[in-house]
Design a protein around this motif. Structure first.
Motif, mmCIF file in Angstrom:
data_model
loop_
_atom_site.group_PDB
_atom_site.id
_atom_site.type_symbol
_atom_site.label_atom_id
_atom_site.label_comp_id
_atom_site.label_asym_id
_atom_site.label_seq_id
_atom_site.Cartn_x
_atom_site.Cartn_y
_atom_site.Cartn_z
ATOM 1 N N ALA A 14 18.229 119.350 9.483
ATOM 2 C CA ALA A 14 19.496 118.923 10.081
ATOM 3 C C ALA A 14 20.509 120.063 10.070
ATOM 4 N N ALA A 15 20.520 120.798 8.971
ATOM 5 C CA ALA A 15 21.446 121.932 8.869
ATOM 6 C C ALA A 15 21.123 122.999 9.904
ATOM 7 N N ARG A 16 19.841 123.269 10.103
ATOM 8 C CA ARG A 16 19.448 124.270 11.097
ATOM 9 C C ARG A 16 19.816 123.813 12.495
ATOM 10 N N LEU A 17 19.640 122.524 12.778
ATOM 11 C CA LEU A 17 19.984 121.986 14.089
ATOM 12 C C LEU A 17 21.487 122.126 14.358
ATOM 13 N N LEU A 18 22.308 121.783 13.371
ATOM 14 C CA LEU A 18 23.751 121.912 13.529
ATOM 15 C C LEU A 18 24.165 123.372 13.715
ATOM 16 N N THR A 19 23.570 124.249 12.927
ATOM 17 C CA THR A 19 23.893 125.676 13.018
ATOM 18 C C THR A 19 23.574 126.235 14.394
#
Length: 201
Positions: A14-19
């Motif tokens: 999820a963090a990678r997607l947001l980034t």
């Protein structure tokens, strides 16, 4: 060795997607086009003003990043190594400045011109701070984007503030930044962008 996508915890994915989805390159592409769409009275105006903004704020700066990564001069397109940021940021700022001159020459509306000035001013502030400290450019740009969208499109844009927090979390979750670096980015980008836009629009 980095974990494969299947092996990564859900939080990391999820963090990678947001980034990636709310990266500075994405936002500096979208924001000028939104502004150009709002001020254009014809398709021709949008193509002219939006095209200039897109070329000088996004295409050229992003091209510099892609070229740097391919040549091995940059570790990644987010330029995680602070010591590598000066050159791409400087070239990007020069490109935005050239775009501003061209927009002034074709008499672009004040709101669009103000948005591009915001891109330049926030970018310059980030470049200055990053000379000494790794401030989060992701956090600064997403905060600046929401701060500009509120007066540009209306109160509904306030719904974007939770995304600022989400991007900040993603940068810390991926160990790309610390919370002080993220909070400093928000504190720099949001107020500076709002003040600059309101002064010029």
């Amino acid at each position: 060795m980095r974990a494969s996508r299947e092996e990564r915890p859900a939080g990391a994915r999820a963090a990678r997607l947001l980034t990636e989805a709310l990266a500075p390159t994405v936002l500096v592409t979208a924001l000028p086009l939104i502004a150009a769409a709002r001020v254009s009275r014809s398709v021709g105006q949008f193509l002219l003003w939006g095209g200039i903004a897109l070329l000088f704020c996004a295409v050229i700066p992003i091209g510099v990043l892609v070229h740097g990564v391919r040549r091995g001069r940059l570790t990644d397109r987010h330029v995680g190594d602070r010591t590598q940021r000066a050159r791409p940021l400087s070239i990007g700022l020069a490109s935005v400045a050239a775009g501003l001159l061209l927009l002034a020459a074709v008499r672009a509306p004040a709101e669009l011109f103000a948005v591009i000035v915001v891109v330049f001013v926030v970018g310059a502030a980030c470049a200055l701070v990053n000379h000494w400290w790794k401030l989060s450019i992701h956090a600064a740009v997403v905060a600046a984007t929401v701060a500009v969208l509120v007066p540009l499109v209306g109160p509904a844009a306030n719904l974007g503030w939770p995304l600022v927090a989400a991007v900040g979390w993603s940068r810390v979750r991926l160990s790309d930044h610390t919370w002080p670096q993220v909070l400093a980015g928000v504190a720099l980008g949001g107020p500076l962008a709002a003040a600059t836009f309101l002064a010029l629009a």
